[in-house]
Design a protein around this motif. Structure first.
Motif, PDB file in Angstrom:
ATOM      1  N   GLN A  57      61.685  17.596  25.788  1.00  0.00           N
ATOM      2  CA  GLN A  57      61.283  16.197  25.999  1.00  0.00           C
ATOM      3  C   GLN A  57      62.008  15.238  25.056  1.00  0.00           C
ATOM      4  O   GLN A  57      61.964  15.397  23.835  1.00  0.00           O
ATOM      5  N   GLY A  69      56.809  16.078  34.913  1.00  0.00           N
ATOM      6  CA  GLY A  69      57.089  14.663  34.675  1.00  0.00           C
ATOM      7  C   GLY A  69      58.395  14.377  33.978  1.00  0.00           C
ATOM      8  O   GLY A  69      58.727  13.215  33.720  1.00  0.00           O
ATOM      9  N   LEU A  70      59.153  15.406  33.655  1.00  0.00           N
ATOM     10  CA  LEU A  70      60.465  15.250  33.027  1.00  0.00           C
ATOM     11  C   LEU A  70      61.583  15.597  34.007  1.00  0.00           C
ATOM     12  O   LEU A  70      61.391  16.404  34.918  1.00  0.00           O
ATOM     13  N   ASP A  85      62.209  11.327  28.863  1.00  0.00           N
ATOM     14  CA  ASP A  85      60.976  11.253  28.077  1.00  0.00           C
ATOM     15  C   ASP A  85      59.785  11.098  29.030  1.00  0.00           C
ATOM     16  O   ASP A  85      59.942  10.848  30.218  1.00  0.00           O
ATOM     17  N   ARG A  86      58.601  11.253  28.491  1.00  0.00           N
ATOM     18  CA  ARG A  86      57.374  10.967  29.233  1.00  0.00           C
ATOM     19  C   ARG A  86      56.460  10.128  28.343  1.00  0.00           C
ATOM     20  O   ARG A  86      56.600  10.127  27.122  1.00  0.00           O
ATOM     21  N   ASP A  87      55.534   9.427  28.954  1.00  0.00           N
ATOM     22  CA  ASP A  87      54.610   8.577  28.207  1.00  0.00           C
ATOM     23  C   ASP A  87      53.474   9.431  27.665  1.00  0.00           C
ATOM     24  O   ASP A  87      52.324   9.333  28.095  1.00  0.00           O
ATOM     25  N   ASP A 124      56.535  23.391  29.376  1.00  0.00           N
ATOM     26  CA  ASP A 124      57.711  22.843  30.059  1.00  0.00           C
ATOM     27  C   ASP A 124      58.782  23.921  30.250  1.00  0.00           C
ATOM     28  O   ASP A 124      59.382  24.039  31.326  1.00  0.00           O
TER      29      ASP A 124
END
Length: 297
Positions: A98, A51-52, A105-107, A118
């Motif tokens: 992150q 997701g990054l 960034d990710r939520d 990661d």
């Protein structure tokens, strides 16, 4: 468990300083960094990682050594002063985690476990099956989690100025963290972030991620450290934010660990931007020991 009398190799900074992609660009042309000796291999890119859009740099050639920066930092603020020397003898894969530096960034909250996953996903994207890891400060915590969660990818670990229990930090650290604000963040770290990303809302998001992770930190069980089988080098400064007795305990718990305590504060022994001493020879000593450690069987 090893006992604390095991041989030792050698025997404040500001608290906020501690806070403080599948589409990997494999087809980009190689860039060369200027050098008075010979051109050093350099490449940078982004990879899709959980997701990054995760930023990485590759310096030099040889056996892979992954560099993992501290909280609130970038590749350059943590490792910029030593990358040229380290890159002479191995391939460096330097990452930004992150919300730090170039990386998106990710939520989701920031955790050491997720950071470890990661980094390992990035290496898989780059086709790297096994590597050594060098993590400073919060990056040292992430490095330990790589050794715990992903032992199959680890050759050796260098764990610098890191901790695994709250009591390992200097007295009052976590009380001070309660009141930490962006205004307290070291100017060098803020300026380094702004040079990459001038969006102050993203700087604040990174700061809050780091602060909240520290405030919510729960002690790790000693069994986690005892599970790390990779040869490990624990490094600490004698005036570090991590107490020397805690660094010694970590070296005792990790089965194949050695300990080096050097004169200096948080990162001064390795030229980290917030801790470096102009003209100090300690960084040369640190690099010599790291080189010997990485080359040893």
């Amino acid at each position: 468990m090893k006992n604390l009398s095991q041989p030792i190799i050698l025997s404040l900074g500001v608290a906020v300083a501690l806070l403080a992609s599948c589409s990997t660009k494999n087809n980009e042309p190689m860039e060369s960094a200027k050098s008075t000796e010979k051109p050093a291999y350099f490449k940078s890119g982004y990879s899709d990682v959980n997701g990054l859009k995760m930023y990485y740099e590759i310096h030099g050639e040889g056996e892979p050594l992954v560099l993992i920066h501290g909280g609130g930092s970038t590749i350059q603020t943590t490792f910029g002063n030593i990358i040229p020397e380290l890159a002479k003898n191995q391939k460096l894969i330097a990452v930004e985690l992150q919300a730090h530096g170039h990386t998106s960034d990710r939520d989701a909250p920031e955790t050491f476990e997720q950071d470890a996953d990661d980094v390992v996903t990035l290496l898989q994207n780059l086709g790297i099956a096994k590597a050594s890891f060098f993590g400073f400060s919060n990056g040292g915590n992430t490095t330990m989690q790589i050794g715990i969660r992903h032992p199959e990818i680890v050759k050796k670990l260098i764990i610098a100025s890191a901790f695994f229990k709250r009591e390992g930090m200097f007295p009052g650290f976590f009380d001070g963290m309660e009141h930490a604000s962006l205004d307290n963040m070291p100017t060098d770290l803020k300026e380094a972030f702004w040079a990459i990303n001038p969006d102050s809302t993203k700087l604040l998001a990174m700061f809050n991620h780091d602060k909240n992770r520290m405030l919510g930190f729960q002690d790790w069980d000693v069994a986690l450290l005892q599970s790390i089988q990779a040869p490990s080098l624990i490094i600490n400064g004698d005036q570090d934010v991590v107490q020397n007795s805690h660094a010694s305990l970590m070296a005792a718990l990790i089965p194949n660990a050695r300990l080096m305590i050097l004169p200096g504060n948080h990162g001064s022994y390795m030229g980290q931007v917030e801790g470096s001493y102009q003209g100090s020879k300690t960084t040369e000593l640190t690099l010599s020991v790291i080189d010997e450690f990485l080359k040893s069987e």
